[in-house]
Scaffold this active site. Structure first.
Site, PDB file in Angstrom:
ATOM      1  N   LEU A  59       0.855  -1.194   0.000  1.00  0.00           N
ATOM      2  CA  LEU A  59       0.000   0.000   0.000  1.00  0.00           C
ATOM      3  C   LEU A  59       0.886   1.237   0.000  1.00  0.00           C
ATOM      4  O   LEU A  59       1.833   1.322   0.790  1.00  0.00           O
ATOM      5  CB  LEU A  59      -0.909   0.032   1.240  1.00  0.00           C
ATOM      6  CG  LEU A  59      -1.940  -1.091   1.398  1.00  0.00           C
ATOM      7  CD1 LEU A  59      -2.599  -0.999   2.765  1.00  0.00           C
ATOM      8  CD2 LEU A  59      -2.988  -1.011   0.301  1.00  0.00           C
ATOM      9  N   HIS A  60       0.588   2.199  -0.892  1.00  0.00           N
ATOM     10  CA  HIS A  60       1.381   3.429  -0.885  1.00  0.00           C
ATOM     11  C   HIS A  60       0.597   4.656  -1.344  1.00  0.00           C
ATOM     12  O   HIS A  60       1.054   5.776  -1.181  1.00  0.00           O
ATOM     13  CB  HIS A  60       2.619   3.269  -1.770  1.00  0.00           C
ATOM     14  CG  HIS A  60       2.303   3.263  -3.238  1.00  0.00           C
ATOM     15  ND1 HIS A  60       1.805   2.155  -3.882  1.00  0.00           N
ATOM     16  CD2 HIS A  60       2.403   4.235  -4.182  1.00  0.00           C
ATOM     17  CE1 HIS A  60       1.605   2.442  -5.151  1.00  0.00           C
ATOM     18  NE2 HIS A  60       1.963   3.696  -5.370  1.00  0.00           N
ATOM     19  N   ARG A  61      -0.600   4.478  -1.905  1.00  0.00           N
ATOM     20  CA  ARG A  61      -1.325   5.623  -2.454  1.00  0.00           C
ATOM     21  C   ARG A  61      -1.900   6.497  -1.339  1.00  0.00           C
ATOM     22  O   ARG A  61      -2.392   5.984  -0.327  1.00  0.00           O
ATOM     23  CB  ARG A  61      -2.427   5.164  -3.403  1.00  0.00           C
ATOM     24  CG  ARG A  61      -1.870   4.505  -4.643  1.00  0.00           C
ATOM     25  CD  ARG A  61      -2.873   4.288  -5.747  1.00  0.00           C
ATOM     26  NE  ARG A  61      -2.207   3.645  -6.876  1.00  0.00           N
ATOM     27  CZ  ARG A  61      -1.562   4.280  -7.839  1.00  0.00           C
ATOM     28  NH1 ARG A  61      -1.520   5.607  -7.821  1.00  0.00           N
ATOM     29  NH2 ARG A  61      -0.965   3.636  -8.813  1.00  0.00           N
TER      30      ARG A  61
ATOM     31  N   ASP B  86      -2.450  -1.577  -3.902  1.00  0.00           N
ATOM     32  CA  ASP B  86      -3.034  -0.426  -4.603  1.00  0.00           C
ATOM     33  C   ASP B  86      -2.113  -0.013  -5.756  1.00  0.00           C
ATOM     34  O   ASP B  86      -2.210   1.086  -6.276  1.00  0.00           O
ATOM     35  CB  ASP B  86      -3.308   0.748  -3.652  1.00  0.00           C
ATOM     36  CG  ASP B  86      -2.080   1.237  -2.897  1.00  0.00           C
ATOM     37  OD1 ASP B  86      -0.943   0.831  -3.254  1.00  0.00           O
ATOM     38  OD2 ASP B  86      -2.237   2.026  -1.943  1.00  0.00           O
TER      39      ASP B  86
END
Length: 361
Positions: free
Chosen positions: A208-210, A282
């Site tokens: 996850l990074h957004r 994501d």
């Protein structure tokens, strides 16, 4: 023919690598073609070491413009100033850009203002979400491009709708998959495989990074809770992006089946993905790789620029509401997930097609 290749971030090099290999192949056959690899330095990545280039058989860049840091506008301006000087000192017949990072857009603008033709690899992909900087980069780049190399018919359709002439669009396949297939036999278990007692098809991988998922601490905490609570106790390996790690540390989360690890090398990460029961992400690129490797993928986004991974592949888009995670995992764990297939021309030969087209053009 002289080609200047642009890379601004680690994933760009994975797309450039097979193009370089395709150039080297036709050079060996006596074709008059050469390249200059320009790293804009957009992203500082401690894993962009000599080992990374060796692992993927990528040559070191001819030059690094060192344009990292700053706001979107500052970085775009820095890249344009530095690349203008670079291109004037090293003229070329064609500037080839890949993907959708800031460097892709900035170098396309500079090239066109210096009357140099532009080729865009991964042209035409669209999410329809202008809140994503990448979407703006795609639109601007494609408005200036001369030769459009697409991954799917969907991408070509987007270009036709925007007024691009059909004879400028070339369906070639996916260069990221070229790299994946070329390296699949080199995938290796990360060092922690034995320590965490991981077993093939008995664990999940999470990335996850957004901003929509990680910038809100409460939302990130709820997402992680929903994931850890609904995998029937199976291990979860979470290679954590620095952006996410900064917020995660403040959450005080602990779960016996959650293993937070540093970002991994290409071979180690894809070994994890290939052998996972499923992936929760994501990322756009990972949805392509899971599709080719036949691994179920749950994507925590409201839109995607890669619809083929849903229509054809193993990916499902479930949105960013944490409450959507449980039913998706229940479906996956009850063996009701779709099998998926591989999109047209995702066969490891996209870069060869690109170079053949350019030589003929």
């Amino acid at each position: 023919m002289k080609i200047t290749l642009i890379a601004g971030a680690r994933p760009n090099f994975m797309k450039i690598a097979p193009i370089i290999h395709a150039i080297q192949k036709v050079q060996f056959d006596g074709k008059d073609i050469s390249y200059r690899l320009v790293h804009t330095g957009q992203h500082f990545d401690e894993k962009m070491s000599h080992t990374f280039f060796t692992q993927l058989n990528i040559p070191e860049p001819h030059v690094n413009l060192n344009c990292g840091g700053g706001t979107q506008a500052e970085q775009t301006a820095a890249i344009m100033v530095a690349f203008e000087k670079e291109l004037m000192e090293n003229p070329t017949d064609l500037v080839l850009v890949v993907g959708d990072v800031t460097s892709t857009m900035a170098c396309s603008i500079v090239a066109k203002k210096l009357n140099t033709k532009v080729a865009h690899v991964e042209a035409g992909i669209r999410s329809g979400d202008l809140s994503m900087p990448e979407e703006i980069n795609r639109i601007v780049t494609d408005s200036l491009t001369d030769y459009f190399f697409t991954t799917t018919p969907w991408a070509g359709g987007n270009l036709l709708k925007s007024g691009v002439a059909a004879d400028k669009i070339f369906l070639v396949g996916n260069v990221m998959i070229d790299t994946l297939l070329a390296n699949q036999h080199k995938f290796e278990a990360p060092k922690f495989w034995e320590d965490y007692q991981l077993k093939k098809k008995e664990y999940f991988v999470v990335t996850l990074h957004r901003p929509a998922n990680v910038d809100n601490a409460d939302k990130l905490k709820e997402m992680i809770h929903e994931i850890t609570s609904n995998v029937k106790g199976l291990p979860i390996v979470f290679p954590m992006h620095p952006r996410t790690a900064k917020i995660y540390k403040e959450l005080g989360i602990s779960a016996p089946n959650l293993f937070i690890v540093d970002p991994l090398g290409y071979h180690e990460f894809n070994y994890l993905v290939e052998n996972a029961l499923g992936v929760i992400t994501d990322s756009g690129g990972i949805t392509e790789e899971t599709t080719v490797m036949g691994v179920p993928c749950i994507t925590l986004r409201d839109n995607t620029e890669r619809p083929e991974t849903i229509e054809i592949g193993t990916n499902e888009l479930i949105g960013t509401d944490p409450k959507a995670i449980k039913p998706a995992l229940e479906k996956l764990l009850s063996n009701q997930w779709k099998k998926g297939s591989i999109p047209e021309l995702w066969d490891g030969k996209a870069a060869e097609r690109i170079i053949n087209y350019l030589l003929n053009l």
